[in-house]
Design an enzyme around this catalytic site. Sequence first.
Site, PDB file in Angstrom:
ATOM      1  N   LYS A  49      16.709 -49.621  -9.370  1.00 57.68           N
ATOM      2  CA  LYS A  49      15.355 -49.161  -9.668  1.00 57.68           C
ATOM      3  C   LYS A  49      15.268 -47.629  -9.588  1.00 57.68           C
ATOM      4  O   LYS A  49      15.967 -47.070  -8.761  1.00 57.68           O
ATOM      5  CB  LYS A  49      14.461 -49.826  -8.625  1.00 57.68           C
ATOM      6  CG  LYS A  49      13.049 -49.379  -8.559  1.00 57.68           C
ATOM      7  CD  LYS A  49      12.331 -50.140  -7.478  1.00 57.68           C
ATOM      8  CE  LYS A  49      10.963 -49.582  -7.252  1.00 57.68           C
ATOM      9  NZ  LYS A  49      10.902 -48.348  -6.495  1.00 57.68           N
ATOM     10  N   HIS A  79      15.158 -54.346  -4.271  1.00 61.81           N
ATOM     11  CA  HIS A  79      15.780 -54.536  -2.951  1.00 61.81           C
ATOM     12  C   HIS A  79      14.951 -55.435  -2.039  1.00 61.81           C
ATOM     13  O   HIS A  79      15.466 -55.974  -1.073  1.00 61.81           O
ATOM     14  CB  HIS A  79      16.107 -53.189  -2.291  1.00 61.81           C
ATOM     15  CG  HIS A  79      14.943 -52.491  -1.676  1.00 61.81           C
ATOM     16  ND1 HIS A  79      14.070 -51.721  -2.379  1.00 61.81           N
ATOM     17  CD2 HIS A  79      14.508 -52.452  -0.390  1.00 61.81           C
ATOM     18  CE1 HIS A  79      13.155 -51.231  -1.564  1.00 61.81           C
ATOM     19  NE2 HIS A  79      13.390 -51.656  -0.343  1.00 61.81           N
ATOM     20  N   LYS A  83      15.889 -58.870   1.111  1.00 62.66           N
ATOM     21  CA  LYS A  83      15.477 -58.948   2.514  1.00 62.66           C
ATOM     22  C   LYS A  83      15.502 -60.412   2.970  1.00 62.66           C
ATOM     23  O   LYS A  83      14.949 -61.269   2.279  1.00 62.66           O
ATOM     24  CB  LYS A  83      14.059 -58.384   2.692  1.00 62.66           C
ATOM     25  CG  LYS A  83      13.971 -56.872   2.445  1.00 62.66           C
ATOM     26  CD  LYS A  83      12.550 -56.382   2.680  1.00 62.66           C
ATOM     27  CE  LYS A  83      12.364 -54.951   2.203  1.00 62.66           C
ATOM     28  NZ  LYS A  83      12.831 -53.933   3.141  1.00 62.66           N
ATOM     29  N   GLU A 117       3.276 -48.528   4.398  1.00 63.90           N
ATOM     30  CA  GLU A 117       4.299 -47.619   4.923  1.00 63.90           C
ATOM     31  C   GLU A 117       3.642 -46.528   5.745  1.00 63.90           C
ATOM     32  O   GLU A 117       2.552 -46.052   5.394  1.00 63.90           O
ATOM     33  CB  GLU A 117       5.057 -46.963   3.776  1.00 63.90           C
ATOM     34  CG  GLU A 117       5.829 -47.945   2.927  1.00 63.90           C
ATOM     35  CD  GLU A 117       6.678 -47.204   1.904  1.00 63.90           C
ATOM     36  OE1 GLU A 117       7.842 -46.912   2.218  1.00 63.90           O
ATOM     37  OE2 GLU A 117       6.171 -46.895   0.821  1.00 63.90           O
ATOM     38  N   ASP A 136       5.799 -47.613  -8.315  1.00 67.83           N
ATOM     39  CA  ASP A 136       6.824 -47.567  -7.273  1.00 67.83           C
ATOM     40  C   ASP A 136       6.900 -48.870  -6.469  1.00 67.83           C
ATOM     41  O   ASP A 136       7.984 -49.288  -6.068  1.00 67.83           O
ATOM     42  CB  ASP A 136       6.507 -46.387  -6.331  1.00 67.83           C
ATOM     43  CG  ASP A 136       7.665 -46.044  -5.404  1.00 67.83           C
ATOM     44  OD1 ASP A 136       8.817 -46.044  -5.873  1.00 67.83           O
ATOM     45  OD2 ASP A 136       7.412 -45.777  -4.211  1.00 67.83           O
ATOM     46  N   HIS A 141       8.112 -54.669  -6.355  1.00 68.37           N
ATOM     47  CA  HIS A 141       8.201 -55.402  -5.087  1.00 68.37           C
ATOM     48  C   HIS A 141       7.020 -56.367  -4.879  1.00 68.37           C
ATOM     49  O   HIS A 141       7.206 -57.535  -4.568  1.00 68.37           O
ATOM     50  CB  HIS A 141       8.267 -54.435  -3.903  1.00 68.37           C
ATOM     51  CG  HIS A 141       9.322 -53.379  -4.041  1.00 68.37           C
ATOM     52  ND1 HIS A 141      10.576 -53.633  -4.542  1.00 68.37           N
ATOM     53  CD2 HIS A 141       9.319 -52.046  -3.751  1.00 68.37           C
ATOM     54  CE1 HIS A 141      11.292 -52.516  -4.543  1.00 68.37           C
ATOM     55  NE2 HIS A 141      10.548 -51.541  -4.073  1.00 68.37           N
ATOM     56  N   LYS A 241       1.294 -45.252   1.127  1.00 70.47           N
ATOM     57  CA  LYS A 241       2.082 -44.395   2.017  1.00 70.47           C
ATOM     58  C   LYS A 241       1.122 -43.786   3.032  1.00 70.47           C
ATOM     59  O   LYS A 241      -0.081 -43.681   2.791  1.00 70.47           O
ATOM     60  CB  LYS A 241       2.764 -43.292   1.221  1.00 70.47           C
ATOM     61  CG  LYS A 241       3.777 -43.844   0.211  1.00 70.47           C
ATOM     62  CD  LYS A 241       5.037 -43.031   0.185  1.00 70.47           C
ATOM     63  CE  LYS A 241       6.058 -43.561  -0.799  1.00 70.47           C
ATOM     64  NZ  LYS A 241       6.927 -44.606  -0.271  1.00 70.47           N
TER      65      LYS A 241
HETATM   66  C1  BG6 Z   1      11.296 -48.140  -2.744  1.00 77.11           C
HETATM   67  C2  BG6 Z   1      10.268 -47.096  -3.079  1.00 77.11           C
HETATM   68  O1  BG6 Z   1      11.507 -48.982  -3.841  1.00 77.11           O
HETATM   69  O2  BG6 Z   1      10.819 -48.919  -1.645  1.00 77.11           O
HETATM   70  C3  BG6 Z   1       9.964 -46.217  -1.877  1.00 77.11           C
HETATM   71  O3  BG6 Z   1      10.759 -46.286  -4.146  1.00 77.11           O
HETATM   72  C4  BG6 Z   1       9.560 -47.064  -0.698  1.00 77.11           C
HETATM   73  O4  BG6 Z   1       8.922 -45.290  -2.177  1.00 77.11           O
HETATM   74  C5  BG6 Z   1      10.587 -48.160  -0.467  1.00 77.11           C
HETATM   75  O5  BG6 Z   1       9.466 -46.224   0.436  1.00 77.11           O
HETATM   76  C6  BG6 Z   1      10.108 -49.131   0.603  1.00 77.11           C
HETATM   77  O6  BG6 Z   1      11.157 -49.979   0.940  1.00 77.11           O
HETATM   78  P1  BG6 Z   1      11.216 -50.658   2.371  1.00 77.11           P
HETATM   79  O7  BG6 Z   1      12.410 -51.553   2.292  1.00 77.11           O
HETATM   80  O8  BG6 Z   1      11.361 -49.542   3.375  1.00 77.11           O
HETATM   81  O9  BG6 Z   1       9.920 -51.375   2.542  1.00 77.11           O
END
Ligand code: BG6
Length: 388
Positions: A49, A79, A83, A117, A136, A141, A241
């Site tokens: 990504k 990703h 998890k 986050e 993003d 996700h 964020k």
């Molecule tokens: C990424 C985003 O795909 O996922 C980031 O580009 C974000 O901005 C991140 O911080 C969050 O991933 P995780 O696994 O920390 O929740």
Amino acid sequence: MPACATGSTRGADTVVMFLATSPHLFPVICEQLGAAGLNTPRIRVVLEKPLGHDLASAQQINRIVASVFREDQAFRIDHYLGKPAVQNLSALRFGNALFEPLWRRECIANIQITLAEGIGVGTRGDFYDRTGALRDMIQNHALQLLTMIAMEPPPSSDADAIRDEKLKVLKSLKPFTPQSVARDVVRGQYKAGTIDGKAVRGYLDEAKVPPDSRCETFVALRTEVQNWRWASVPFYLRTGKRLAEREAHIVVNFREVPHPIFPGANRANQLVIKLQPEDGLELHLMAAKGSGPSELLAPVSLDLDFDKAFASERVGGYERLLLDAIAGRLNLFVRSDEQEQAWRWVEPVLDAWARDPNGPRPYAAGSWGPAASSALVARDGCTWAEEQ
Ligand code: BG6
């Protein structure tokens, strides 16, 4: 940066190319791999990504990848799918008989998906400012989580059986119109605030962010999955964020009992699927505090901690995805049609925002986003988990 790994399946060496580059380089890299003959069936490409910036750029990448590789050689990473807690979603729904009969509009009032986050944009200001929270986190996700929550039981655990069902969910999402974007989508941008007792700067003061940026660092939205199972059940998605905590969870709010016979408060049952930082399940139930005719109900919860239960068997998200790519297992990778359908669904939101003279709503770093986010769910008589 492109990287390469080799592994062996059924006696033949497999080569896995991992393309973690800017997406505009995917086409040229794939074309050159093809020109060099590095697209035989033993070759796999992992695409990291972001996979495009909008529907047209995602389609262009997919077209060129498809002209060089078969779909089953292309491993598009999200990703979140690596998890352990996210894989547990399938286990919860399709490895237990308990939940599936309840998993429908007759029993579920609404579903909330939160990916919060605490961090800001850090050193990624230039990338983030061209991207924003919708592209993003929501397009990929959050929508992947939604598909796993809402999909029909697949006929088998084959990758395409699962991905066909996820695609159907994406195709069933209520399309946005300019009116529904104004009503059902809240965008925000963090201002200075306090996180864990420390003062933090606002988005516009972050490195490499233009001082007049209208980029959203927060999105909350309401949608529906338009099919028989989910008709009129609100699905709320939220990400941001610099929020109060780093916390990802899915809350399934069940309907209230149809005819309460116990005096006092009757809280509806709730299943909280905790994705991070903890990986677990909480099932909130009502129990009798005392005995006798005047007994009062009290909320109690069953709390499962999967990190503790399976600690020794867990591998990290990326490790799991790369091992799967080497083994040729596509279950946890995103198919091109899923990815394009997700873009198709978010694009009207991006278009409406581009025409909207109002920018994102401000929120203080360390809060849970703009007040309009609470108002969005309050309209349906709901509250976010932290407000309960
Ligand atoms: C990424 C985003 O795909 O996922 C980031 O580009 C974000 O901005 C991140 O911080 C969050 O991933 P995780 O696994 O920390 O929740």
